[in-house]
Design a protein around this motif. Sequence first.
Motif, PDB file in Angstrom:
ATOM      1  N   GLN A 369      33.193 -36.488  -4.501  1.00 12.14           N
ATOM      2  CA  GLN A 369      32.086 -37.429  -4.567  1.00 12.14           C
ATOM      3  C   GLN A 369      32.548 -38.696  -5.299  1.00 12.14           C
ATOM      4  O   GLN A 369      32.852 -38.638  -6.489  1.00 12.14           O
ATOM      5  CB  GLN A 369      30.889 -36.795  -5.295  1.00 12.14           C
ATOM      6  CG  GLN A 369      30.346 -35.553  -4.579  1.00 12.14           C
ATOM      7  CD  GLN A 369      29.336 -34.791  -5.415  1.00 12.14           C
ATOM      8  OE1 GLN A 369      28.995 -35.203  -6.521  1.00 12.14           O
ATOM      9  NE2 GLN A 369      28.864 -33.662  -4.898  1.00 12.14           N
ATOM     10  N   TYR A 370      32.626 -39.807  -4.564  1.00 10.94           N
ATOM     11  CA  TYR A 370      33.066 -41.087  -5.110  1.00 10.94           C
ATOM     12  C   TYR A 370      32.005 -41.601  -6.069  1.00 10.94           C
ATOM     13  O   TYR A 370      30.885 -41.921  -5.672  1.00 10.94           O
ATOM     14  CB  TYR A 370      33.302 -42.063  -3.965  1.00 10.94           C
ATOM     15  CG  TYR A 370      33.850 -43.405  -4.384  1.00 10.94           C
ATOM     16  CD1 TYR A 370      35.051 -43.519  -5.059  1.00 10.94           C
ATOM     17  CD2 TYR A 370      33.168 -44.584  -4.057  1.00 10.94           C
ATOM     18  CE1 TYR A 370      35.564 -44.743  -5.415  1.00 10.94           C
ATOM     19  CE2 TYR A 370      33.678 -45.823  -4.401  1.00 10.94           C
ATOM     20  CZ  TYR A 370      34.877 -45.903  -5.089  1.00 10.94           C
ATOM     21  OH  TYR A 370      35.387 -47.130  -5.441  1.00 10.94           O
ATOM     22  N   SER A 371      32.341 -41.665  -7.353  1.00 13.51           N
ATOM     23  CA  SER A 371      31.353 -41.920  -8.413  1.00 13.51           C
ATOM     24  C   SER A 371      30.533 -43.175  -8.173  1.00 13.51           C
ATOM     25  O   SER A 371      29.327 -43.219  -8.482  1.00 13.51           O
ATOM     26  CB  SER A 371      32.061 -42.016  -9.772  1.00 13.51           C
ATOM     27  OG  SER A 371      32.658 -40.785 -10.107  1.00 13.51           O
ATOM     28  N   HIS A 372      31.134 -44.206  -7.613  1.00 10.50           N
ATOM     29  CA  HIS A 372      30.429 -45.479  -7.449  1.00 10.50           C
ATOM     30  C   HIS A 372      29.372 -45.439  -6.346  1.00 10.50           C
ATOM     31  O   HIS A 372      28.580 -46.373  -6.211  1.00 10.50           O
ATOM     32  CB  HIS A 372      31.431 -46.593  -7.181  1.00 10.50           C
ATOM     33  CG  HIS A 372      32.374 -46.810  -8.325  1.00 10.50           C
ATOM     34  ND1 HIS A 372      31.990 -47.338  -9.533  1.00 10.50           N
ATOM     35  CD2 HIS A 372      33.696 -46.527  -8.448  1.00 10.50           C
ATOM     36  CE1 HIS A 372      33.025 -47.389 -10.343  1.00 10.50           C
ATOM     37  NE2 HIS A 372      34.074 -46.904  -9.713  1.00 10.50           N
ATOM     38  N   TYR A 374      27.044 -43.260  -6.386  1.00  6.30           N
ATOM     39  CA  TYR A 374      25.915 -42.554  -6.976  1.00  6.30           C
ATOM     40  C   TYR A 374      25.270 -43.397  -8.077  1.00  6.30           C
ATOM     41  O   TYR A 374      25.875 -44.337  -8.595  1.00  6.30           O
ATOM     42  CB  TYR A 374      26.376 -41.194  -7.537  1.00  6.30           C
ATOM     43  CG  TYR A 374      26.858 -40.257  -6.453  1.00  6.30           C
ATOM     44  CD1 TYR A 374      25.996 -39.318  -5.881  1.00  6.30           C
ATOM     45  CD2 TYR A 374      28.161 -40.353  -5.969  1.00  6.30           C
ATOM     46  CE1 TYR A 374      26.436 -38.474  -4.864  1.00  6.30           C
ATOM     47  CE2 TYR A 374      28.619 -39.518  -4.964  1.00  6.30           C
ATOM     48  CZ  TYR A 374      27.748 -38.584  -4.415  1.00  6.30           C
ATOM     49  OH  TYR A 374      28.172 -37.758  -3.397  1.00  6.30           O
ATOM     50  N   ASN A 377      26.765 -44.925 -11.298  1.00  5.06           N
ATOM     51  CA  ASN A 377      28.203 -44.743 -11.018  1.00  5.06           C
ATOM     52  C   ASN A 377      28.709 -43.400 -11.538  1.00  5.06           C
ATOM     53  O   ASN A 377      29.812 -43.289 -12.082  1.00  5.06           O
ATOM     54  CB  ASN A 377      29.028 -45.876 -11.647  1.00  5.06           C
ATOM     55  CG  ASN A 377      28.523 -47.236 -11.228  1.00  5.06           C
ATOM     56  OD1 ASN A 377      27.783 -47.879 -11.981  1.00  5.06           O
ATOM     57  ND2 ASN A 377      28.882 -47.665 -10.046  1.00  5.06           N
ATOM     58  N   PHE A 378      27.906 -42.359 -11.327  1.00  8.51           N
ATOM     59  CA  PHE A 378      28.240 -41.054 -11.881  1.00  8.51           C
ATOM     60  C   PHE A 378      27.800 -39.934 -10.951  1.00  8.51           C
ATOM     61  O   PHE A 378      26.693 -39.947 -10.411  1.00  8.51           O
ATOM     62  CB  PHE A 378      27.559 -40.869 -13.245  1.00  8.51           C
ATOM     63  CG  PHE A 378      27.719 -39.485 -13.814  1.00  8.51           C
ATOM     64  CD1 PHE A 378      28.923 -39.102 -14.380  1.00  8.51           C
ATOM     65  CD2 PHE A 378      26.673 -38.574 -13.755  1.00  8.51           C
ATOM     66  CE1 PHE A 378      29.079 -37.818 -14.892  1.00  8.51           C
ATOM     67  CE2 PHE A 378      26.816 -37.293 -14.274  1.00  8.51           C
ATOM     68  CZ  PHE A 378      28.021 -36.915 -14.839  1.00  8.51           C
ATOM     69  N   SER A 379      28.708 -38.952 -10.795  1.00 11.14           N
ATOM     70  CA  SER A 379      28.378 -37.729 -10.066  1.00 11.14           C
ATOM     71  C   SER A 379      28.831 -36.544 -10.906  1.00 11.14           C
ATOM     72  O   SER A 379      29.996 -36.479 -11.330  1.00 11.14           O
ATOM     73  CB  SER A 379      29.101 -37.692  -8.713  1.00 11.14           C
ATOM     74  OG  SER A 379      28.953 -36.430  -8.104  1.00 11.14           O
TER      75      SER A 379
END
Length: 419
Positions: A369-372, A374, A377-379
């Motif tokens: 899961q690409y953090s940006h 979400y 900027n967090f998953s």
Amino acid sequence: MAAPLAERLRPRSLDELVGQEHLTGQGSILRKAIQQGKIPSMILWGPPGVGKTTIANIIAHTLHVPFYTLSAISAGVKEVREVIEKAKLEPESILFIDEIHRFNKGQQDALLGAVEKGTITLIGATTENPSFEVNAALLSRCLVYVLKPLDETALKKLLTLAIEKDTELSKRKIDLRETGALLNISGGDARKLLNLLEIVTGAVPDNEVLITDAMVMDIAQKRIALYDKSGEQHYDIISAFIKSIRGSDPNAAVYWLARMIEGGEDVKFIARRLVILASEDIGNANANALLLANATFEAVNKIGYPESRIILSQCATYLASSPKSNAAYLAIDGALAAVKQFGDLPVPLHIRNAPTKLMKNLDYGKGYQYSHDYQHNFSAQEYLPDEIKGTAFYNPGKNAREEELRKWLKGLWREKYGY
């Protein structure tokens, strides 16, 4: 007032020199060069008190040529250029630079042209490895002669010479009953040995002096405040310096800094320890600490003594006055302990790199899961191997800055790490 004993006994010819026979003995390369009246530019590399300055003085006395002396602690580019201008009018001039390793790049570059053209013959003295401390261009134009610590035989010979030949000591009845303490404290340093002998004999008012190890140790402990860059004092004082900063006492820190500076400690050694301390003992409690410490290291490397004392003082007092945290230090040590305990745990598939089709077919990177993508900027995905998931290696310290970090991490990882 009489000159110090070490100065009174300073040799004026190679035949009077004690030690360094591999360089100055009969048939040696340096002796031949001096006898032929033509010496190359050179770097004399060796520990303190083994004859570097003495050899330079002997060369000047033997060859009868213009001889200039500069100390890298106090001289700058201006003084170097002044000597070079004088040397242009005086052929075969020799320039002796003590502690040449303290010259920064600019100061060394100022010498390069004059050495290259033969305007001056350079004799540099250094206690540090010239491969690291002298720039390559200047070093390539010099021969490096390595001087050795004086052995027991040479040191005892010096003691005998001092007692029998010195104008002051020879007037007294000195019984050198034991030499162990004198030799051990001197550590192969002729100047330190002779200074200690003079202090010991000077402490006895009677004309007859009996020198024993117990007597020497008693007088040394009472009368001598030595800073030995390679001995126990070196480690004790740097320990006191670091602990004073860690203990947030800028006054004690600057005192121990002064002791090191007065003892001639290498500025880069002090600066390196400040860089380490900035992360180990301050860390994220004040991220500017590492920036200042690193800038200090760069600055003193360029500046050298005496001005670098100010830069070191600024850094030391700032670090001592900063909030403290060893959380980063504990975090990496905890992680290293986990590596040793669990070995090479596999990287979870979803965070592996997948540059080829085969790797993608093996599910490398699948589910990452690409953090940006979400919110915030967090998953909340897993990044640690299964065997150690949920392990909190980093525990923010109890200080304003890290409490902010703790609050932020708690909002992200409350359930997993318990922040």
